[in-house]
Design an enzyme around this catalytic site. Sequence first.
Site, PDB file in Angstrom:
ATOM      1  N   ASN A   2      -0.902   1.507   5.626  1.00  0.00           N
ATOM      2  CA  ASN A   2       0.046   0.759   4.789  1.00  0.00           C
ATOM      3  C   ASN A   2       0.638  -0.286   5.948  1.00  0.00           C
ATOM      4  O   ASN A   2       1.287   0.426   6.841  1.00  0.00           O
ATOM      5  CB  ASN A   2       1.068   1.515   4.075  1.00  0.00           C
ATOM      6  CG  ASN A   2       2.318   0.973   3.662  1.00  0.00           C
ATOM      7  OD1 ASN A   2       3.414   1.266   3.503  1.00  0.00           O
ATOM      8  ND2 ASN A   2       2.096  -0.274   3.160  1.00  0.00           N
ATOM      9  N   GLY A   3       0.604  -1.424   5.705  1.00  0.00           N
ATOM     10  CA  GLY A   3       1.198  -2.445   6.696  1.00  0.00           C
ATOM     11  C   GLY A   3       0.731  -3.576   7.038  1.00  0.00           C
ATOM     12  O   GLY A   3      -0.432  -4.068   6.292  1.00  0.00           O
TER      13      GLY A   3
ATOM     14  N   GLY B  42       0.815   0.143  -5.237  1.00  0.00           N
ATOM     15  CA  GLY B  42      -0.275  -0.602  -5.069  1.00  0.00           C
ATOM     16  C   GLY B  42      -1.386  -0.398  -6.405  1.00  0.00           C
ATOM     17  O   GLY B  42      -1.566   0.891  -6.668  1.00  0.00           O
TER      18      GLY B  42
ATOM     19  N   CYS C  33       0.806  -1.192   0.130  1.00  0.00           N
ATOM     20  CA  CYS C  33      -0.101  -0.073   0.027  1.00  0.00           C
ATOM     21  C   CYS C  33       0.884   1.314   0.016  1.00  0.00           C
ATOM     22  O   CYS C  33       2.066   1.308   0.359  1.00  0.00           O
ATOM     23  CB  CYS C  33      -0.907   0.019   1.205  1.00  0.00           C
ATOM     24  SG  CYS C  33      -1.815  -1.451   1.461  1.00  0.00           S
TER      25      CYS C  33
ATOM     26  N   TYR D  28      14.112  -2.419  -3.668  1.00  0.00           N
ATOM     27  CA  TYR D  28      13.309  -2.657  -4.455  1.00  0.00           C
ATOM     28  C   TYR D  28      12.040  -1.972  -4.550  1.00  0.00           C
ATOM     29  O   TYR D  28      11.593  -1.250  -5.629  1.00  0.00           O
ATOM     30  CB  TYR D  28      12.751  -4.346  -4.531  1.00  0.00           C
ATOM     31  CG  TYR D  28      11.579  -4.594  -5.398  1.00  0.00           C
ATOM     32  CD1 TYR D  28      11.796  -4.435  -6.763  1.00  0.00           C
ATOM     33  CD2 TYR D  28      10.182  -4.982  -5.117  1.00  0.00           C
ATOM     34  CE1 TYR D  28      10.705  -4.690  -7.729  1.00  0.00           C
ATOM     35  CE2 TYR D  28       9.510  -5.338  -5.814  1.00  0.00           C
ATOM     36  CZ  TYR D  28       9.468  -5.168  -7.361  1.00  0.00           C
ATOM     37  OH  TYR D  28       8.446  -5.366  -7.950  1.00  0.00           O
TER      38      TYR D  28
END
Length: 471
Positions: free
Chosen positions: A114-115, A40, A14, A254
């Site tokens: 996010n997580g 995302g 996310c 990445y």
Amino acid sequence: MQDESIFDELNEECGVFAIVGHPDAAQFTYYGLHALQHRGQESAGIVATDGKQFSFHRGMGLVTEVFNQENIKKFKGHVAIGHVRYSTAGGTGLANAQPLVFNYAKGELAIASNGNLVNAEQLRKELEETGSIFQTTTDTEVFAHLIARSNAPSIEEAVKEALNRVVGAYALLILTNNQLIVATDPHQLRPLSLGMLSDAYIFSSETCAFDLIGAEMVRDIQPGELLVIDQDGLRTSYYSKPKERAICSFEYVYFARPDSDIGGVNVHAARKRMGRQLAVEAPVEADVVTGVPDSSTSAAIGFAEATGIPYELGLIKNRYVGRTFIQPSQELREQGVKMKLSAVRGVVEGKRVVMVDDSIVRGTTSRRIVGLLKEAGATEVHVRISSPPVTHSCFYGIDTPERQQLIASTRSVEEIRQEIGADSLAFISAEGMVEAIGSSHIGKNQGHCLACFTGDYPTKIKGGMVLEGKR
Ligand code: SF4
């Protein structure tokens, strides 16, 4: 990325964005989500408030597919939060698209995160047993129920209580009609930064969104920090004693965009240093260096600079492969790699090639890319990986396969080399990667999480959603 999920990569789940105090809050959130699109592609959503009520829109697909000038114009207010989602954990579908919006006894509440919470399943069970009815399968909804059921005198206190019950990784935005509350987990596992655009406060998973809208970077949100922005301005406090900082090192390897800064370090510069370090740790005689586009390009340039071997575009990415066109069957996966990546015959034919990639997950993609280079006439392919072997699953919001599917969890480097058909294979060391990231932070791993490489998780895993090694 969703269209690359068949390409055997780890996937970010996310990105979050918020703005407070701007007349075009929703429009700027749209731009911000654009910059975070790589985090995302399954769904996108925006919630705005004019101080009285929410306006919101969520949908499946890319930001440009979900929003248009028509629906953006319908948003009202100077405050907005937005979210882009990629997820397999928690399931797909519009119900799970964020920000989640709730009506509870004290008014409207929107949440974007996010997580991943390690103890979400346990908390969910407890909440359901005492009457909570969940509308989604995301961890984020756990926050909403904990807040709604709290007897704390203010939402701020209710959020603090909730944060002290959850374990895991999060960059969290909570919006009401008169407050925005922002928090990161006590280890700062997921990135979140504060910026300013004139007098407006901006929050973003990555600083590349600040650049896109012309905002100034102010600082990263600290481990365990909670910020509240309301009519009195911005105030900050800590809901928990900050724990050892453990920013996700894979952000540098990445996930993050190269033009973002995380923990004060530019991602492109960190990747280049990883390439240089890899050249020091695993030099090889070769004619050209190439990177797997796009995330490995910076590391390949670093490797080339350090060795003096020329960097060339030996692999080209076809950017226009439709997302739905590639189907996840074995045969079409093979075809998919060919459609997505091409080896440049004129560059690699008759050459000894160093192919730099950011990671090996299952090994299938590396085998295919080595195959592409050899089919195009490379005489030797030496694979250099700018992260250590991925041996453990992530429990903090990164979509990793089960541990036994991670090739490095059961195979030696030499066995992996044989499996991918490379002439040589080397990974950067964990210490080398940390040094290459180049953070000035003093502490364990210079403040980074290395758990998927080492199995040393910064939070408790046992008793949480899953047990280490079972995933
Ligand atoms: S386990 Fe790996 S992917 Fe997950 S947060 Fe830690 S470094 Fe990042």
